[in-house]
Design an enzyme around this catalytic site. Structure first.
Site, PDB file in Angstrom:
ATOM      1  N   LYS A   1       0.845  -1.195   0.000  1.00 52.54           N
ATOM      2  CA  LYS A   1       0.000   0.000   0.000  1.00 52.54           C
ATOM      3  C   LYS A   1       0.879   1.244   0.000  1.00 52.54           C
ATOM      4  CE  LYS A   1      -0.787   1.094   4.879  1.00 52.54           C
ATOM      5  NZ  LYS A   1      -1.811   1.509   5.857  1.00 52.54           N
TER       6      LYS A   1
ATOM      7  N   HIS B   1      -2.047   0.229  16.432  1.00 54.01           N
ATOM      8  CA  HIS B   1      -2.447  -1.128  16.085  1.00 54.01           C
ATOM      9  C   HIS B   1      -1.200  -1.998  15.950  1.00 54.01           C
ATOM     10  CE1 HIS B   1      -1.332   0.691  12.261  1.00 54.01           C
ATOM     11  NE2 HIS B   1      -1.135  -0.532  11.772  1.00 54.01           N
TER      12      HIS B   1
ATOM     13  N   ASP C   1       0.199  -5.138  13.281  1.00 55.75           N
ATOM     14  CA  ASP C   1      -0.108  -5.619  11.936  1.00 55.75           C
ATOM     15  C   ASP C   1      -0.473  -7.092  11.960  1.00 55.75           C
ATOM     16  OD1 ASP C   1       0.171  -3.232  10.508  1.00 55.75           O
ATOM     17  OD2 ASP C   1       2.343  -3.438  10.440  1.00 55.75           O
TER      18      ASP C   1
ATOM     19  N   HIS D   1       2.085   0.257  16.937  1.00 49.41           N
ATOM     20  CA  HIS D   1       2.655   1.430  16.288  1.00 49.41           C
ATOM     21  C   HIS D   1       1.531   2.320  15.776  1.00 49.41           C
ATOM     22  CE1 HIS D   1       2.254  -1.788  13.290  1.00 49.41           C
ATOM     23  NE2 HIS D   1       2.095  -0.837  12.377  1.00 49.41           N
TER      24      HIS D   1
END
Length: 316
Positions: free
Chosen positions: A160, A179, A181, A236
């Site tokens: 992305k 959050h 990953d 992070h």
């Protein structure tokens, strides 16, 4: 103090053991580290930044200025008491793998597709090299993690491109909320001028300092599960800034959706007929995990693993 910075220049030479030890230490401590001299040409990284910036100006800027986060912040600033805005991110994002799957590449800039595909190929190779190093550091066969992520098929490799435009009130909204990953190993090419990425380390938010031509490495939830918690995915977030349009390209090397994820048996010690180190994570399909993650991305990860434990019991 920032996250560890590791020079890979002599990873295949006389410094290999030292560099592998540095990677192992970084994986066990912060779950975040930066790589220098990783083998991706600076000229290519310059081209990636150029085409992404041009693509944003040509194709994305206008729509972002009319997007929900911008409207919500504008409305908040028009009120007497501006409250913090929850549940949205100050981010413009495009999914490159979706462009590949649907052949919906932008016509401008003309070299966008070629440049991004070249970069993705380089990042994919670097990721697999790191997975081999991490496997060996864990005492596993060199191909173990790659094969575990493939699950008899092939791993999911997504990319992305994000921009975080200047924000008039960065105290009221996040660039990306905190959050972990979901996937396996994440490699990030981040802006070397505009800061904003932070990682939670021992209860303190630490800046991931911008370094020219560095690649940031991030441990995902699935690597935590496979290592039985020896390596843990790190929380992070991205903070928006008033000045500068922050850019990043994140690539996710994840298990295939049908891959079974579970702690490597070599990492659960067995004495006689009894385990002295028990598997702390259940066996589950990565696709099932992603279904839960899609609704709980910004929540604690422990309930996600517990949900997989319940699914595993129900399926038995």
């Amino acid at each position: 103090m920032g996250v560890p910075v590791i020079d890979m220049k002599n990873i295949d030479g006389g410094d290999r053991e030292v560099i592998m030890a540095e990677i192992a230490k970084a994986c066990e401590s912060t779950g975040f580290f930066q790589l220098l001299n990783h083998g991706i040409e600076h000229e290519l990284m310059d081209r990636v930044k150029k085409v992404c910036s041009e693509h944003y100006k040509l194709n994305r800027e206008q729509s972002f200025n009319a997007s929900l986060p911008v409207r919500l912040l504008s409305n908040a600033l028009d009120s007497d008491n501006a409250d913090k805005i929850e549940n949205v991110d100050w981010e413009d994002v495009i999914q490159i793998h979706e462009m590949q799957e649907t052949n919906s590449w932008p016509s401008q800039p003309s070299d966008f597709k070629e440049t991004i595909q070249e970069f993705r190929n380089k990042i994919f190779s670097l990721t697999e090299k790191l997975l081999e190093v991490i496997s060996l550091n864990l005492g596993l066969e060199k191909e173990y993690l790659k094969e575990a992520f493939a699950g008899g098929e092939k791993p999911f490799f997504g990319t992305k491109v994000s921009h975080y435009p200047p924000c008039p009130r960065p105290d009221l909204i996040k660039g990306i909320r905190a959050h972990t990953d979901a996937g396996g190993l994440i490699l990030l090419y981040q802006d070397d001028q505009v800061s904003g990425l932070q990682v939670l380390n021992d209860g303190t938010w630490v800046d991931v300092q911008p370094i020219p031509y560095a690649i940031v490495v991030d441990i995902g939830d699935q690597l935590e599960a496979i290592t039985n918690g020896k390596y843990t995915s790190a929380w992070h977030r991205i903070l928006p800034t008033k000045n500068g349009n922050r850019f990043s390209v994140a690539s996710f090397y994840n298990p295939s959706y049908n891959a079974k994820v579970y702690p490597a048996s070599q990492l659960t010690a067995q004495t006689g007929d009894e385990l002295s180190v028990y598997p702390e994570y259940p066996e589950y399909l990565f696709g099932d995990y992603m279904q839960v993650y899609s609704h709980q991305k910004y929540e604690a990860k422990e309930p996600r693993f517990e949900a997989m434990r319940i699914v595993n019991v129900e399926c038995q």
